[in-house]
Design a protein around this motif. Structure first.
Motif, PDB file in Angstrom:
ATOM      1  N   HIS A  80      46.533  40.671  41.862  1.00  0.00           N
ATOM      2  CA  HIS A  80      47.082  39.522  41.926  1.00  0.00           C
ATOM      3  C   HIS A  80      48.091  38.962  42.895  1.00  0.00           C
ATOM      4  O   HIS A  80      48.974  39.709  42.957  1.00  0.00           O
ATOM      5  N   HIS A 100      47.018  45.047  37.590  1.00  0.00           N
ATOM      6  CA  HIS A 100      46.823  45.176  36.418  1.00  0.00           C
ATOM      7  C   HIS A 100      45.511  46.464  36.283  1.00  0.00           C
ATOM      8  O   HIS A 100      44.768  46.368  37.017  1.00  0.00           O
ATOM      9  N   GLU A 125      41.456  42.189  34.431  1.00  0.00           N
ATOM     10  CA  GLU A 125      41.736  41.055  33.604  1.00  0.00           C
ATOM     11  C   GLU A 125      40.397  40.080  33.527  1.00  0.00           C
ATOM     12  O   GLU A 125      39.777  39.887  32.516  1.00  0.00           O
ATOM     13  N   THR A 171      48.878  35.373  32.757  1.00  0.00           N
ATOM     14  CA  THR A 171      48.235  36.096  32.003  1.00  0.00           C
ATOM     15  C   THR A 171      49.247  37.014  31.009  1.00  0.00           C
ATOM     16  O   THR A 171      48.793  38.012  30.362  1.00  0.00           O
ATOM     17  N   HIS A 182      50.988  41.929  42.344  1.00  0.00           N
ATOM     18  CA  HIS A 182      51.263  42.999  41.418  1.00  0.00           C
ATOM     19  C   HIS A 182      49.933  43.298  41.078  1.00  0.00           C
ATOM     20  O   HIS A 182      48.614  42.728  41.397  1.00  0.00           O
TER      21      HIS A 182
HETATM   22 ZN    ZN Z   1      48.690  39.457  37.243  1.00  0.00          ZN
END
Ligand code: ZN
Ligand code: SG5
Length: 266
Positions: free
Chosen positions: A121, A97, A108, A202, A95
Motif C-alpha cells: 500500500h 500486509h 487484503e 483497513t 507499508h
Molecule cells: Zn495497508
C-alpha cells in the motif's frame, strides 16, 4: 490509539471482529478491503493511467523504514505525488500486509475470492485541501491509496531495495535508513489497468476516507523474498520475553452492500 493496535488484533478475542466496539467506523459503511467479482465491476472509460511525480528519488535522499509493531512502514518524500485523480495527492508512506509461511494468503483485496501472497500500500493524502495526513485521514476525500498485489515468481531486485533492510527492523520501534530509489519500480508495468472504488483504512480507526486504486496486474517477488517478509519481523520489542511474530496482518474482505467498483479495462 493506533499504538494499541500493535499486537495485532486481526485474530483472537481482540481481533478484527471486536474492532467496532472501540472503533465504530470499523462496523460502518464504505469499508475495505473487498473482493473484486464480476457482479460489482463496471467499466469506466474516464479512468486514465495515473501520473507519478517525483517518484524517482535520488539515492542521496533517504527513506526511514520503521517497525511499529503491526507492520513495516517506509516514510516517503513530500516531493512525491500523483496526478489524474480528482485532487492532487501527496505521498506519505508505504507499508505491506502479508500472511504466514504456512499459507499462501496474505493480501487484503481478493479477486474472484482468490487471495494473493501479499499486498503493498502506498498511502497519499489530499494536499490540495489538507495540510498534512493527520488532518486528511478522517475526511471523505482525504486519502488515496495505491495497492499492488504480490505473487510468487522471479526474484524482484526492486522489492529487495526495501526487503534487504528487514533484518535491521526485526523488533518494534527499530528504524533504518533506506537509500532513495525509483518507487515506481514497485508498481506493475501495466499502470493503465486498475480497480477504483471508495473505501476505508483497513486498520482501526477504519475511517471511510480512502479512494482506492488497486492495480489489476500483480507484481512478482520470489519465494525467498516472501518468506523473508513472513518471518523477518516481530510485533514485540527486542528484549520482550514473549516474542510475537509479525504475521497475518491483513483484514478480511468486507460487505460491499450496494456499491460498484469501477474498472479501467474491459
Ligand atoms: Zn495497508
Ligand atoms: C498500516 O495500515 C499502517 C498505518 C495505516 C494503516 O497499519 O501502519 C504501518 O505501516 C505501521 C508501520 O500507517 C500508520 O500507522 C501511519 C500513520 O494507517 C494510515 O495510513 C493512516 C493514515 C491503514 O492503511 S491502509 O488502509 O492503507 N491499510
Amino acid at each position: 490509539g493506533l499504538t494499541n493496535v500493535s499486537l495485532l488484533i486481526h485474530t483472537g478475542p481482540d481481533g478484527e471482529k471486536a474492532w467496532p466496539k472501540k472503533y465504530p467506523f470499523c462496523g460502518g459503511v464504505f469499508q475495505s478491503p473487498i473482493d473484486f467479482h464480476k457482479a460489482i465491476l463496471q467499466y469506466d472509460s474516464n479512468l486514465l493511467p495515473l501520473e507519478f511525480i517525483g517518484y524517482d528519488v535520488p539515492s542521496t535522499d533517504q527513506f526511514t523504514l520503521i517497525n511499529n509493531g503491526h507492520s513495516v512502514k517506509m516514510y516517503l518524500s513530500p516531493a512525491m505525488s500523483i496526478r489524474n485523480l480528482p485532487f492532487e495527492y501527496t505521498a506519505s508512506q508505504l507499508h505491506l500486509h502479508w500472511g504466514n509461511q504456512n499459507k499462501s494468503e496474505g493480501s487484503e483485496h481478493t479477486v474472484g475470492g482468490k487471495h494473493f501472497a501479499a499486498e503493498l500500500h502506498i498511502v497519499h493524502y489530499n494536499s490540495e485541501k489538507y495540510p498534512d495526513i493527520t488532518a486528511a485521514m478522517d475526511k471523505a476525500d482525504g486519502l488515496a491509496v495505491l495497492a499492488v498485489l504480490l505473487e510468487i515468481g522471479p526474484f524482484s531486485p526492486s522489492y529487495e531495495k526495501i526487503f534487504r533492510h528487514f533484518r535491521n527492523v526485526k523488533y518494534k520501534d527499530q528504524k533504518v535508513l533506506v537509500p532513495g530509489f525509483n518507487v515506481q519500480e514497485l508498481l506493475p508495468d501495466r499502470l493503465d489497468e486498475y480497480y477504483r472504488y471508495e473505501g476505508s483504512l483497513t486498520t482501526p480507526p477504519c475511517y471511510p476516507s480512502v479512494l482506492w486504486t488497486v492495480f489489476r496486474h500483480p507484481v512478482k517477488i520470489s519465494q525467498e523474498q516472501l518468506l523473508a517478509l513472513e518471518t523477518a519481523m516481530y510485533c514485540t520489542e527486542r528484549d520482550d520475553p514473549e516474542p510475537l511474530e509479525m504475521v497475518d496482518n491483513f483484514r478480511n474482505v468486507q460487505d460491499f452492500h450496494e456499491r460498484l467498483v469501477f474498472i479501467s479495462f474491459r
